[in-house]
Design a protein around this motif. Structure first.
Motif, PDB file in Angstrom:
ATOM      1  N   GLY A 484       0.805  -1.227   0.000  1.00  0.00           N
ATOM      2  CA  GLY A 484       0.000   0.000   0.000  1.00  0.00           C
ATOM      3  C   GLY A 484       0.830   1.265   0.000  1.00  0.00           C
ATOM      4  N   TYR A 485       1.810   1.346   0.896  1.00  0.00           N
ATOM      5  CA  TYR A 485       2.562   2.586   0.998  1.00  0.00           C
ATOM      6  C   TYR A 485       3.376   2.858  -0.265  1.00  0.00           C
ATOM      7  CZ  TYR A 485       6.064   6.015   2.053  1.00  0.00           C
ATOM      8  OH  TYR A 485       6.873   7.103   1.970  1.00  0.00           O
ATOM      9  N   GLN A 486       4.077   1.801  -0.766  1.00  0.00           N
ATOM     10  CA  GLN A 486       4.903   2.000  -1.964  1.00  0.00           C
ATOM     11  C   GLN A 486       4.076   2.525  -3.130  1.00  0.00           C
ATOM     12  OE1 GLN A 486       5.136  -0.551   0.159  1.00  0.00           O
ATOM     13  NE2 GLN A 486       7.025  -1.747  -0.130  1.00  0.00           N
ATOM     14  N   THR A 487       2.853   2.012  -3.265  1.00  0.00           N
ATOM     15  CA  THR A 487       2.006   2.467  -4.378  1.00  0.00           C
ATOM     16  C   THR A 487       1.498   3.885  -4.137  1.00  0.00           C
ATOM     17  OG1 THR A 487       0.073   1.399  -3.380  1.00  0.00           O
ATOM     18  CG2 THR A 487       1.332   0.132  -5.005  1.00  0.00           C
ATOM     19  N   VAL A 488       1.152   4.184  -2.870  1.00  0.00           N
ATOM     20  CA  VAL A 488       0.640   5.525  -2.553  1.00  0.00           C
ATOM     21  C   VAL A 488       1.728   6.574  -2.754  1.00  0.00           C
ATOM     22  CG1 VAL A 488      -0.174   7.005  -0.673  1.00  0.00           C
ATOM     23  CG2 VAL A 488      -1.171   4.737  -1.003  1.00  0.00           C
ATOM     24  N   SER A 489       2.965   6.265  -2.340  1.00  0.00           N
ATOM     25  CA  SER A 489       4.038   7.254  -2.416  1.00  0.00           C
ATOM     26  C   SER A 489       4.358   7.640  -3.857  1.00  0.00           C
ATOM     27  CB  SER A 489       5.303   6.710  -1.748  1.00  0.00           C
ATOM     28  OG  SER A 489       5.767   5.575  -2.446  1.00  0.00           O
ATOM     29  N   LYS A 490       4.085   6.738  -4.809  1.00  0.00           N
ATOM     30  CA  LYS A 490       4.319   7.046  -6.221  1.00  0.00           C
ATOM     31  C   LYS A 490       3.024   7.269  -6.983  1.00  0.00           C
ATOM     32  CE  LYS A 490       8.756   5.083  -7.526  1.00  0.00           C
ATOM     33  NZ  LYS A 490       9.433   4.173  -8.476  1.00  0.00           N
ATOM     34  N   ASN A 491       1.887   7.161  -6.261  1.00  0.00           N
ATOM     35  CA  ASN A 491       0.572   7.292  -6.905  1.00  0.00           C
ATOM     36  C   ASN A 491       0.424   6.273  -8.043  1.00  0.00           C
ATOM     37  OD1 ASN A 491      -2.018   8.302  -7.192  1.00  0.00           O
ATOM     38  ND2 ASN A 491      -1.406   9.846  -8.699  1.00  0.00           N
ATOM     39  N   ASN A 522       9.818  -4.830  -7.750  1.00  0.00           N
ATOM     40  CA  ASN A 522      10.604  -4.369  -8.897  1.00  0.00           C
ATOM     41  C   ASN A 522       9.749  -3.534  -9.838  1.00  0.00           C
ATOM     42  OD1 ASN A 522      13.135  -5.271  -8.298  1.00  0.00           O
ATOM     43  ND2 ASN A 522      13.021  -7.136  -9.516  1.00  0.00           N
ATOM     44  N   SER A 523       8.500  -3.973 -10.070  1.00  0.00           N
ATOM     45  CA  SER A 523       7.605  -3.219 -10.956  1.00  0.00           C
ATOM     46  C   SER A 523       7.359  -1.820 -10.402  1.00  0.00           C
ATOM     47  CB  SER A 523       6.278  -3.966 -11.118  1.00  0.00           C
ATOM     48  OG  SER A 523       6.476  -5.162 -11.836  1.00  0.00           O
ATOM     49  N   ILE A 524       7.127  -1.729  -9.072  1.00  0.00           N
ATOM     50  CA  ILE A 524       6.910  -0.417  -8.445  1.00  0.00           C
ATOM     51  C   ILE A 524       8.183   0.428  -8.516  1.00  0.00           C
ATOM     52  CG2 ILE A 524       6.404   0.742  -6.256  1.00  0.00           C
ATOM     53  CD1 ILE A 524       4.648  -1.700  -5.548  1.00  0.00           C
ATOM     54  N   LYS A 525       9.309  -0.211  -8.235  1.00  0.00           N
ATOM     55  CA  LYS A 525      10.594   0.483  -8.197  1.00  0.00           C
ATOM     56  C   LYS A 525      10.909   1.167  -9.536  1.00  0.00           C
ATOM     57  CE  LYS A 525      15.555  -0.533  -7.656  1.00  0.00           C
ATOM     58  NZ  LYS A 525      16.533  -1.598  -7.370  1.00  0.00           N
ATOM     59  N   PHE A 526      10.627   0.452 -10.642  1.00  0.00           N
ATOM     60  CA  PHE A 526      10.994   0.976 -11.951  1.00  0.00           C
ATOM     61  C   PHE A 526       9.824   1.626 -12.692  1.00  0.00           C
ATOM     62  CE2 PHE A 526      14.117  -2.461 -11.203  1.00  0.00           C
ATOM     63  CZ  PHE A 526      15.254  -1.670 -11.170  1.00  0.00           C
ATOM     64  N   SER A 527       8.668   1.792 -11.992  1.00  0.00           N
ATOM     65  CA  SER A 527       7.523   2.467 -12.613  1.00  0.00           C
ATOM     66  C   SER A 527       7.623   3.976 -12.412  1.00  0.00           C
ATOM     67  CB  SER A 527       6.211   1.953 -12.006  1.00  0.00           C
ATOM     68  OG  SER A 527       5.906   0.678 -12.471  1.00  0.00           O
ATOM     69  N   ASN A 528       7.128   4.696 -13.360  1.00  0.00           N
ATOM     70  CA  ASN A 528       7.053   6.143 -13.229  1.00  0.00           C
ATOM     71  C   ASN A 528       5.869   6.518 -12.336  1.00  0.00           C
ATOM     72  OD1 ASN A 528       9.199   6.837 -15.074  1.00  0.00           O
ATOM     73  ND2 ASN A 528       7.850   6.057 -16.685  1.00  0.00           N
ATOM     74  N   THR A 578      13.064   4.684 -10.328  1.00  0.00           N
ATOM     75  CA  THR A 578      12.700   6.002 -10.881  1.00  0.00           C
ATOM     76  C   THR A 578      12.802   7.111  -9.848  1.00  0.00           C
ATOM     77  OG1 THR A 578      10.365   5.475 -10.446  1.00  0.00           O
ATOM     78  CG2 THR A 578      11.205   5.025 -12.664  1.00  0.00           C
ATOM     79  N   GLN A 579      12.805   6.746  -8.539  1.00  0.00           N
ATOM     80  CA  GLN A 579      12.989   7.755  -7.490  1.00  0.00           C
ATOM     81  C   GLN A 579      14.240   7.440  -6.664  1.00  0.00           C
ATOM     82  OE1 GLN A 579       9.282   8.045  -5.276  1.00  0.00           O
ATOM     83  NE2 GLN A 579       8.323   9.336  -6.858  1.00  0.00           N
ATOM     84  N   LYS A 580      15.275   6.956  -7.411  1.00  0.00           N
ATOM     85  CA  LYS A 580      16.598   6.667  -6.812  1.00  0.00           C
ATOM     86  C   LYS A 580      16.545   5.543  -5.782  1.00  0.00           C
ATOM     87  CE  LYS A 580      18.364  10.039  -9.184  1.00  0.00           C
ATOM     88  NZ  LYS A 580      19.208   9.753 -10.362  1.00  0.00           N
ATOM     89  N   GLU A 581      15.531   4.645  -5.888  1.00  0.00           N
ATOM     90  CA  GLU A 581      15.489   3.523  -4.957  1.00  0.00           C
ATOM     91  C   GLU A 581      16.681   2.609  -5.206  1.00  0.00           C
ATOM     92  OE1 GLU A 581      11.064   3.971  -6.254  1.00  0.00           O
ATOM     93  OE2 GLU A 581      13.051   4.393  -7.083  1.00  0.00           O
TER      94      GLU A 581
END
Length: 630
Positions: A484-491, A522-528, A578-581
């Motif tokens: 939940g948080y990872q998705t919310v932080s990147k919308n 990984n999908s969240i990490k590299f998603s815009n 995409t956010q330097k993770e």
């Protein structure tokens, strides 16, 4: 007396030789110089080449230099072949063959053998000629003689072209040019270019033929009369084929200036035939008749029954000599075989004695061997135990890596939320939302940790895969909820509505969670930011399997990185999100290993700047099955 004769020979030879110094010339140096001079004029000035060879032959016999005498005989054979006197040519090649057979000089034998192939060409026995040239190629390759190999390929192309094997002829002439590339200052290089033009002409490819003839005429070095005559005659033949007889006559006149300076009947005959045809096409029948008469005269000089019979006889003598040599070798081999039989019998007796000695010695050391055998078995047992311990230690290290890797993301999420609150960046409503997210994140992390600890406790003796019937959609939903948080932080929105309900797959549940968790992270990490991640099922080409697709709209993976991921069996270097993770590079390694342990498969499809699609394939079941340990 010998010294007097040698002195007279040197006095006779030196006036015709260009001295480079006033110092006294050693006989051996003079001999090499005469041979070198003769080779220079071999294809261009017959009389000069003959003069130098005659002097060199006399001097080599006085010096009793057998190999030099054989080399000179080979050159005489070539000289007479160029002139078209095939009887004299084969005689000299026979002399060279006899000398080099005696001295066991493979280079000289190869040259003489190549000459015999040329004579076979003159008799139109093309298959025999090609067979001989192939033998020469093998010998000269073994000797590292690039000039010899190039010459052999050149000659082989003639036979192949006359047989209409144009593809083989082109291949041979290309190889000849390749081997002769370091010998472009020698006459045979332009001869090879001319031969390439002739092959294309015989094949009916006039433009390609013309290019090679012009390449000869544009040759930057000294061009022999033979090369000029051949190229200009070839250009005349092309003009005749194109229906330009007047232009052909002009080129023929140019070729005539060069061909008259040579003694090659074949070249003169070829030019006469071209001039005859051109005059005939122009209606100049008197000139056509005169060239026809010349053409017949040159042809008669090259071919007649008596000459062919004599050549065939000389070839037969050479073949008989080779057969005699083979017979002597056979007799020598049989003699060696008889000796080997006697030697073998003696050796067997000696071996029997040794065996008896070994048997007696074996009885003495038999007890010692038993003790060593027991020690070796104990050593093997210890080695097996050490290997088991090393394997367990490696599995434990991997287990700790899994625990740390799976805890890293949720802990980072909690840390980021706390830092936002600590820095006063949240208003009251956002603080309430953050507290709810914190509670949920901590609760999810606690639940995940308990599951991981229970699973890791069961794996302390090594990671085992316990495949059971597992609801794939349920585990997917569980893992999506924990992010939940990872998705919310990147919308980012994760859509798993297209995942089939109640799909039972045969898999280790906890390993499945680790696989999905790593793929989704990984999908969240590299998603815009403000993008979507979709999950759905599709049928597998094997009905016993089902596919789970995870597709993002992120930065994608380059082709080089995909190759690295698919080829390596160790972790790959992690790439920033995409956010330097940051990452460890361990995730994909675990996914690959756990999919293999669960008899599944993973494939990755990606386009840079468009996104990545991960396809996981699981074995599906229709009813609950008993646990399967693997």
């Amino acid at each position: 007396m010998f010294h007097l004769i040698l002195t007279i020979s040197l006095i006779w030879a030196i006036p015709h030789f260009e001295q480079e110094s006033s110092d006294k010339i050693e006989p051996e140096v003079l001999l090499d110089s005469l041979i070198s001079k003769s080779e220079k004029y071999l294809y261009s000035e017959w009389d000069s080449a003959y003069s130098y060879l005659s002097k060199a032959d006399s001097l080599s016999r006085l010096l009793e230099e057998e190999n030099k005498t054989g080399q000179i005989a080979n050159l005489f054979g070539t000289l007479y072949y160029v002139e078209g006197d095939y009887v004299e040519s084969i005689r000299y090649y026979s002399i060279a063959n006899e000398i080099f057979t005696k001295t066991q000089d493979e280079a000289g034998l190869s040259y003489a053998l190549n000459g015999r192939g040329l004579i076979y060409l003159s008799q139109n026995e093309l298959e025999k000629a090609i067979e001989i040239f192939n033998r020469c190629i093998e010998i000269n390759k073994k000797l590292g003689d690039t000039y010899g190999v190039g010459r052999n390929y050149f000659n082989r192309s003639i036979g192949e072209s006359d047989l209409g094997q144009f593809e083989n002829a082109h291949r041979s002439i290309d190889l000849a040019l390749e081997y002769l590339s370091e010998h472009q200052d020698r006459v045979i290089f332009t001869m090879t270019l001319n031969r390439a033009g002739k092959i294309y002409f015989d094949e009916g490819k006039l433009e390609e033929s013309e290019k090679y003839y012009k390449r000869v005429l544009d040759y930057p070095g000294e061009l022999s009369n033979w090369a000029k005559a051949f190229a200009n005659t070839g250009l005349a033949e092309i003009q005749i084929a194109r229906g330009n007889p007047q232009k052909a006559l002009e080129l023929g006149e140019i070729a005539q200036e060069s061909v008259t300076k040579t003694r090659g009947f074949w070249d003169k005959g070829r030019l006469s035939k071209a001039m005859m045809t051109a005059n005939e096409q122009l209606g100049q029948f008197e000139s056509a008749y005169e060239h026809s008469r010349l053409y017949k005269s040159y042809s008669d000089s090259l071919y007649n029954e008596n000459k062919n019979a004599e050549i065939s006889y000389l070839q037969l003598l050479l073949a008989n000599a080779e057969n005699q040599d083979l017979l002597q070798k056979k007799e020598l081999a049989e003699s060696n075989a008889e000796f080997n039989k006697k030697f073998t019998f003696i050796l067997i007796l000696a071996l029997i004695g040794l065996i008896i000695g070994f048997v007696l010695y074996g009885r003495v050391i038999k007890q010692k061997e038993k003790i060593n055998k027991v020690l070796l078995e104990k050593q093997k047992e210890i080695q097996v135990q050490n290997e088991k311990l090393e394997t367990i230690n490696e599995e434990k290290n991997k287990l700790f890596s899994i625990l740390s890797h799976d805890l890293k993301a949720p802990i980072n999420s909690v840390k980021q939320l706390l830092e936002l609150d600590e820095n006063g960046l949240l208003d009251e409503d956002e603080q309430k939302t953050v507290r709810k997210l914190l509670i949920k994140q901590v609760s999810d992390t606690d639940d995940m940790l308990r599951k991981l600890l229970r699973w890791s406790h069961a794996q302390l003796d090594g990671i085992l895969t316990k495949r059971t019937s597992t609801d794939l959609s349920e585990v997917v939903k569980e893992q999506v909820d924990q992010l939940g948080y990872q998705t919310v932080s990147k919308n980012i929105s994760i859509d798993s509505s297209l995942v089939f309900d109640n799909i039972q797959v045969l898999v280790d549940p906890q390993q499945l969670r680790i696989v999905l968790q790593n793929c989704l992270q990984n999908s969240i990490k590299f998603s815009n930011p403000d993008s979507n991640i979709k999950l759905w099922n599709s049928s597998h080409e094997n009905d016993d399997y089902i596919n789970l697709h995870i597709k993002d709209e992120g930065i994608g993976i380059t082709e080089e990185k995909l190759k690295e991921i698919s080829s390596q069996v160790v972790r790959v270097k992690s790439t920033e999100g995409t956010q330097k993770e940051k990452g460890t590079g361990l995730g994909l390694l675990l996914v690959r290993q756990f999919m293999e342990k669960n008899q599944g498969a993973i494939s990755i499809q990606s386009t840079p700047n468009e996104g990545t699609e991960i396809i996981l394939s699981f074995e599906k079941i229709n009813t609950l099955k008993e646990n399967i340990d693997s």
